[in-house]
Write a protein that holds these residues in place. Structure first.
Motif, PDB file in Angstrom:
ATOM      1  N   TRP A  34       0.830  -1.206   0.000  1.00  3.29           N
ATOM      2  CA  TRP A  34       0.000   0.000   0.000  1.00  3.29           C
ATOM      3  C   TRP A  34       0.863   1.254   0.000  1.00  3.29           C
ATOM      4  CZ3 TRP A  34      -3.282  -2.639   4.214  1.00  3.29           C
ATOM      5  CH2 TRP A  34      -4.372  -3.306   3.612  1.00  3.29           C
ATOM      6  N   THR A  41       1.064   6.710  -6.680  1.00  6.77           N
ATOM      7  CA  THR A  41      -0.070   7.589  -6.979  1.00  6.77           C
ATOM      8  C   THR A  41       0.367   9.041  -7.045  1.00  6.77           C
ATOM      9  OG1 THR A  41      -1.666   6.089  -5.967  1.00  6.77           O
ATOM     10  CG2 THR A  41      -2.302   8.400  -6.134  1.00  6.77           C
ATOM     11  N   LEU A  55      -6.924   4.472 -11.588  1.00  8.73           N
ATOM     12  CA  LEU A  55      -7.928   3.454 -11.293  1.00  8.73           C
ATOM     13  C   LEU A  55      -7.910   2.363 -12.350  1.00  8.73           C
ATOM     14  CD1 LEU A  55     -10.340   2.840  -9.317  1.00  8.73           C
ATOM     15  CD2 LEU A  55     -11.803   3.820 -11.089  1.00  8.73           C
ATOM     16  N   ARG A  58      -5.129   0.138 -11.702  1.00  2.66           N
ATOM     17  CA  ARG A  58      -5.325  -0.610 -10.455  1.00  2.66           C
ATOM     18  C   ARG A  58      -6.122  -1.890 -10.684  1.00  2.66           C
ATOM     19  NH1 ARG A  58      -4.941   1.425  -5.115  1.00  2.66           N
ATOM     20  NH2 ARG A  58      -5.424  -0.212  -3.631  1.00  2.66           N
ATOM     21  N   PRO A  95     -12.913  -0.142  -6.757  1.00  2.00           N
ATOM     22  CA  PRO A  95     -12.683   1.076  -7.542  1.00  2.00           C
ATOM     23  C   PRO A  95     -13.368   2.312  -6.985  1.00  2.00           C
ATOM     24  CG  PRO A  95     -14.192  -0.410  -8.679  1.00  2.00           C
ATOM     25  CD  PRO A  95     -13.613  -1.181  -7.540  1.00  2.00           C
ATOM     26  N   SER A  98     -11.169   3.529  -4.261  1.00  2.53           N
ATOM     27  CA  SER A  98      -9.868   3.912  -4.799  1.00  2.53           C
ATOM     28  C   SER A  98      -9.903   5.266  -5.504  1.00  2.53           C
ATOM     29  CB  SER A  98      -9.366   2.833  -5.768  1.00  2.53           C
ATOM     30  OG  SER A  98      -9.134   1.622  -5.090  1.00  2.53           O
ATOM     31  N   SER A 101     -10.062   8.028  -3.086  1.00  2.00           N
ATOM     32  CA  SER A 101      -8.760   8.198  -2.445  1.00  2.00           C
ATOM     33  C   SER A 101      -7.777   8.906  -3.364  1.00  2.00           C
ATOM     34  CB  SER A 101      -8.206   6.823  -2.046  1.00  2.00           C
ATOM     35  OG  SER A 101      -6.912   6.940  -1.518  1.00  2.00           O
ATOM     36  N   TYR A 102      -7.720   8.506  -4.638  1.00  3.94           N
ATOM     37  CA  TYR A 102      -6.819   9.160  -5.580  1.00  3.94           C
ATOM     38  C   TYR A 102      -7.123  10.655  -5.681  1.00  3.94           C
ATOM     39  CZ  TYR A 102      -5.598   4.459  -7.271  1.00  3.94           C
ATOM     40  OH  TYR A 102      -5.169   3.166  -7.370  1.00  3.94           O
ATOM     41  N   THR A 177     -12.432   7.452   3.070  1.00  6.42           N
ATOM     42  CA  THR A 177     -11.940   6.212   2.458  1.00  6.42           C
ATOM     43  C   THR A 177     -11.345   5.272   3.498  1.00  6.42           C
ATOM     44  OG1 THR A 177      -9.866   7.361   1.916  1.00  6.42           O
ATOM     45  CG2 THR A 177     -11.534   7.241   0.198  1.00  6.42           C
ATOM     46  N   GLN A 237       0.225  -0.207  -9.086  1.00  6.80           N
ATOM     47  CA  GLN A 237      -1.213  -0.199  -8.810  1.00  6.80           C
ATOM     48  C   GLN A 237      -1.863  -1.542  -9.148  1.00  6.80           C
ATOM     49  OE1 GLN A 237      -2.255   2.318  -7.257  1.00  6.80           O
ATOM     50  NE2 GLN A 237      -0.872   3.995  -7.789  1.00  6.80           N
ATOM     51  N   GLY A 242      -2.841  -3.348  -5.511  1.00  9.39           N
ATOM     52  CA  GLY A 242      -4.162  -3.864  -5.827  1.00  9.39           C
ATOM     53  C   GLY A 242      -4.380  -5.264  -5.284  1.00  9.39           C
TER      54      GLY A 242
END
Length: 306
Positions: A34, A41, A55, A58, A95, A98, A101-102, A177, A237, A242
């Motif tokens: 992670w 990222t 994404l 990922r 997703p 994710s 979060s991104y 998240t 990712q 992932g």
């Protein structure tokens, strides 16, 4: 009367210790992957990728890899998980979580997301394990959770004082998240979903977003960035952060329970800030460092058995 042989009760302890050690190793491995994903990222956003591009990396490659497995096991019941449960896991740990979060990295530096999201995942996991799953939570683990909250307050103070409203928004995104992922871990335990089934089903379900991404011109956009950068994101990712991290974390939950496994995301901040400093040249600020030390102190308390 037959007397027990000396050391006769040692083997059960050893047998209990082996799964625990394996669970710890899996949790640490997930935290490392992670952390690498967080750093990749931040680098990818600077290189020109959008959150949707990250994404895609990922879940696309793992989705393609796991598709034959899911089809062979049975698409009708999603490897025995069921469509309702599979979709819930995809939202909380796939997703949807994710891309939210991104997006947070568009507002705040690397150190914020890498501390706040994993810490909230830890706090949420401990809370859900105690309240919903009725798992025993030791006093030291509760004390560690309180200390982690203190670290989050320190990190949040920097957002308010130096970054402004956008910084607060970014931090709140990572709070959201983090708790989403805590719910993901709780459901894995509650529904007794295996690590491999969770990783494969979430990856395959994520493929339904691929036509939307293609229609938006995403493939042309990432192609213009270059092969090297895309290969880096595919590795970081699509493999490490992932399905590999998801599998390791889910397996640690099976071996240790939610309350103990929920502590592992709190390792992520130290690894992320360290790797980000070395690879991206982003040293932590004084407040970030103070918050980091506080969070790690809470992690030390939370991982103790008593």
């Amino acid at each position: 009367m037959n007397q027990p042989m000396p050391g006769a009760d040692a083997s059960p302890q050893k047998s209990d210790a082996k799964p625990a050690l394996l669970g710890v190793a899996c949790g640490v491995g997930a935290a490392l992957f992670w952390a690498l994903g967080f750093v990749a990222t931040r680098h990818g956003l600077k290189a020109g990728f959008t959150p949707a591009d990250l994404l895609m990396h990922r879940f696309l490659w793992s989705g393609i890899a796991f598709l034959p497995v899911v089809l062979r096991a049975g698409l009708g019941n999603l490897c025995g998980i069921g469509w309702g449960r599979g979709l819930a896991l995809m939202v909380l740990g796939g997703p949807v979580m994710s891309i939210i979060s991104y997006s947070g990295f568009l507002f705040v530096p690397l150190g914020h997301g890498s501390v706040i999201q994993p810490s909230c995942a830890t706090l949420g996991g401990v809370f859900l394990a105690a309240v919903l799953l009725r798992e025993r939570v030791s006093f030291s683990r509760l004390a560690g959770a309180v200390v982690i909250v203190g670290g989050l307050v320190v990190i949040g103070a920097e957002s308010i004082g130096h970054i402004g409203p956008n910084g607060v928004l970014g931090d709140l995104i990572f709070v959201l998240t983090g708790f989403m992922f805590a719910g993901f871990g709780m459901l894995l335990r509650y529904w007794r979903v295996s690590a491999f089934a969770a990783a494969s089903v979430i990856s395959v379900l994520s493929l339904v977003l691929l036509p939307v991404y293609a229609a938006s011109g995403g493939f042309a956009r990432v192609a213009a960035i270059g092969v090297g950068e895309n290969a880096l994101q595919a590795l970081a990712q699509g493999i490490l952060a992932g399905p590999a991290a998801m599998y390791l974390f889910a397996f640690s939950i099976q071996l240790l329970g939610v309350a103990r496994a929920a502590v592992f995301p709190a390792i992520v901040p130290a690894l992320t800030i360290l790797v980000g400093w070395l690879l991206l040249g982003e040293p932590p600020t004084a407040l970030q460092a103070a918050g980091l030390v506080t969070v790690l102190s809470g992690f030390y308390l939370a991982q103790r058995q008593r």
